[in-house]
Every structure is written in C-alpha cells, then in structure tokens.
Design an enzyme around this catalytic site. Structure first.
Site, PDB file in Angstrom:
ATOM      1  NE  ARG A 168      -1.290   2.555   2.839  1.00  0.00           N
ATOM      2  CZ  ARG A 168      -0.850   3.712   3.330  1.00  0.00           C
ATOM      3  NH1 ARG A 168      -0.805   4.799   2.574  1.00  0.00           N
ATOM      4  NH2 ARG A 168      -0.404   3.781   4.574  1.00  0.00           N
ATOM      5  CG  ASP A 169       3.142   4.407   2.987  1.00  0.00           C
ATOM      6  OD1 ASP A 169       2.842   5.299   2.192  1.00  0.00           O
ATOM      7  OD2 ASP A 169       3.760   4.613   4.048  1.00  0.00           O
ATOM      8  CG  HIS A 188       4.689   4.691   9.240  1.00  0.00           C
ATOM      9  ND1 HIS A 188       3.831   3.797   8.646  1.00  0.00           N
ATOM     10  CD2 HIS A 188       5.151   5.477   8.241  1.00  0.00           C
ATOM     11  CE1 HIS A 188       3.793   4.034   7.342  1.00  0.00           C
ATOM     12  NE2 HIS A 188       4.573   5.058   7.073  1.00  0.00           N
ATOM     13  CG  HIS A 226       8.565   7.862   5.452  1.00  0.00           C
ATOM     14  ND1 HIS A 226       8.166   7.932   4.147  1.00  0.00           N
ATOM     15  CD2 HIS A 226       7.508   7.340   6.132  1.00  0.00           C
ATOM     16  CE1 HIS A 226       6.927   7.480   4.027  1.00  0.00           C
ATOM     17  NE2 HIS A 226       6.507   7.124   5.230  1.00  0.00           N
ATOM     18  CG  ASN A 261       7.140   3.424   4.952  1.00  0.00           C
ATOM     19  OD1 ASN A 261       6.742   3.929   5.984  1.00  0.00           O
ATOM     20  ND2 ASN A 261       6.407   3.350   3.855  1.00  0.00           N
ATOM     21  CB  CYS A 318       4.282  11.142   1.689  1.00  0.00           C
ATOM     22  SG  CYS A 318       2.713  11.933   2.171  1.00  0.00           S
TER      23      CYS A 318
END
Length: 301
Positions: free
Chosen positions: A15-16, A207, A209, A249, A240
């Site tokens: 997803r991300d 979370h 990055h 990430n 993002c």
C-alpha cells in the site's frame, strides 16, 4: 533498559510502498508481492487502500486485490479507509482490519485530507462505529509526528492530543509516522517520553521514513522505550504524495537484519524477505533501497 523479546513488523509495501509509483502496477504483480511477504513470515500486511481513486490511482484496484488473495493462515490483510464509503468497500472486499489516518500538523491535514485536525477526527466517528458493529479492528495513523513540510517541527503535545483522541474513539493502536523522515534519536526520545507518560507502549507503533538516514536509529530509541510494533516497507518502497521530497519507509529487510542482530524475534525469514524485495524491485525497474538486502545479495555472489 528492557528491550522487547519479539517485535511485530507491519508491512507497508503493497500500500504505502506502491501508492506513489506513477506507472500502473498489475494486480498479478501486487498479489505476487503480498504472497512473497506472507511466505517470508510477515503476519500483518497492509494490502490496499480504499481512497478515492482520483487521488491515489494506484490503489483503484484494491478490491480486486483483496478478492484475489490466496490467504495464508495467521496473516492479517489490512486496508486504509479514510471514510465510511471506503470502509464499506473494504468490508465488502474482505479486509481483516482497517486503518484511519490523521495528522499532528494542521497544515498537512488540510493538504492531505482537505480538512483540519478536529474535523478529521469527527469524520472518523461513523467509521469507528461501523467497524465496531462489523467486529473489525481499527488502527490509527498520525502523520508528521516529528516534522511537517509546511509547519516544520511539531510539538510532542500536539501528537499526544491526536493519539489520545484516536485511542478514545476505539483505535487499538496508533502508528506514529515520521512522514518526511526528519526525526532524530533525540526528537524521537522526546516524543516518546511525552506520549508514554499517558499511553502504554503496547498501543503505540513507529512508522519511520528514511529521508535523512535516521530511521533505524529512531526505531532503536523506540525499542528502548518498549515499542514492539514497527511499520516498514520491503525494499524501502514508498514516499508520500503530499510531502515533497519524502522517501520511502525504512526497508523491512534493514529492520529485520538489525533486530536479528539484537536477538529480537520477528518470525521472518530474512533470506525469503530479501528475495521478495528483489522481485518487486525488478518488476518496478528500480533499485532496491535496502542496504542489508543489497549487501546480502552481493555476498551471495
């Protein structure tokens, strides 16, 4: 200092990790990645996102991905759901768990979801009620906990207020997102000291990055404070769309390599994980961002 004996890795790659890719990625490629990750031992995989496809076109096929999964026992396949409509679509598709996302920055909240922090929290109330009725767990994300591209540094107290609100409305856990990767060991420690005075470590996740190369250091600080859930993305995929310059990430392979070296159990086969990262990197035509994966592949000849 007591470190966790085991850590749960929440895999963000499907997803991300993929949402920021401009070229269309096939359902088959996404399914292969998800199954590779599950085969490597990852037990929580964020599989898709039920947002308006005009904002995140790459996630437009999330329902098809969920419905086509070859589900492995013991694996939770989760979805991001920004509103009630998204939640209904996720439930219909068979998501095991869902997540809502807010921000600790007023400016970022308005850029990301077109409303301020207070309004965003109000929007989540019907989502939480419907998820509870469906007996589906909800995770909460907070973006920009250590810095914002529009506001700069973020006060830990602002993060605490959003985290407490998300937990109060029913989220079982809050994931603290260093969205632009500007956090350091010092700022992470200050943030956690503020939050842990009011929230148990078991309800928090990190979370991170890796824009400034600080993610592993920040995760280590989290471990030292009892945080035992870490979000990561295979091959360091991601970014993002609303934070210019933010890189992916922290790579899942790098986190697992570090945890293995610390004697902390993840239940993940690092060699299989490296293989998963290599396959998706090749499919995307991009270099794997994991230093551990690249070093292990090079040493293997």
């Amino acid at each position: 200092m007591t470190l966790p004996t085991s850590v749960t890795l929440v895999e963000m790659g499907p997803r991300d990790g993929l949402q920021n890719e401009s070229a269309r990625i096939s359902v088959a490629t996404k399914l292969q990645l998800i199954d590779d990750l599950a085969a490597a031992g990852i037990r929580v995989i964020e599989t898709g996102s039920f947002v308006n496809p005009k904002w995140i076109p790459q996630m437009a096929d999330s329902a098809e991905v969920f419905q086509s999964l070859q589900r492995r026992p013991g694996v939770r396949y989760t979805a991001l759901t920004p509103n009630l409509q998204g939640l209904e679509r996720a439930l219909d598709a068979g998501a095991d768990e869902v997540a809502v996302f807010g921000a600790a920055s007023e400016a970022f909240s308005r850029k990301n979801i077109n409303c301020g922090i207070a309004e965003s929290l109000q929007r989540f109330e019907p989502v939480m009620a419907r998820a509870q009725a469906a007996n589906v767990a909800v995770r909460g994300y907070i973006s920009c906990v250590l810095g914002c591209p529009y506001e700069g540094a973020i006060a830990p107290q602002a993060v605490l207020e959003v985290a407490r609100a998300l937990l109060a409305m029913g989220c079982y856990e809050v994931s603290l997102g260093d969205t632009i990767g500007t956090g350091t060991a010092g700022s992470t420690q200050r943030l956690l000291e503020t939050l842990l005075a009011h929230i148990p470590a078991r309800q928090l996740a990190l979370h991170c990055h890796d824009t400034y190369g600080q993610a592993l250091a920040n995760i280590l600080v989290g471990l030292q404070h009892g945080i035992a859930t870490i979000d990561a993305s295979v091959a360091g995929l991601g970014g993002c769309p609303y934070a210019r310059g933010a890189t992916g990430n922290v790579a899942t392979e790098d986190v697992v390599y570090m945890l293995n070296g610390m004697g902390i159990d993840t239940g993940i086969d690092l060699n299989a994980l490296v293989g998963a990262g290599a396959r998706i990197s090749e499919a995307l035509g991009r270099r794997n961002s994991s230093r551990a994966a690249n070093a292990l592949l090079a040493s293997a000849g």
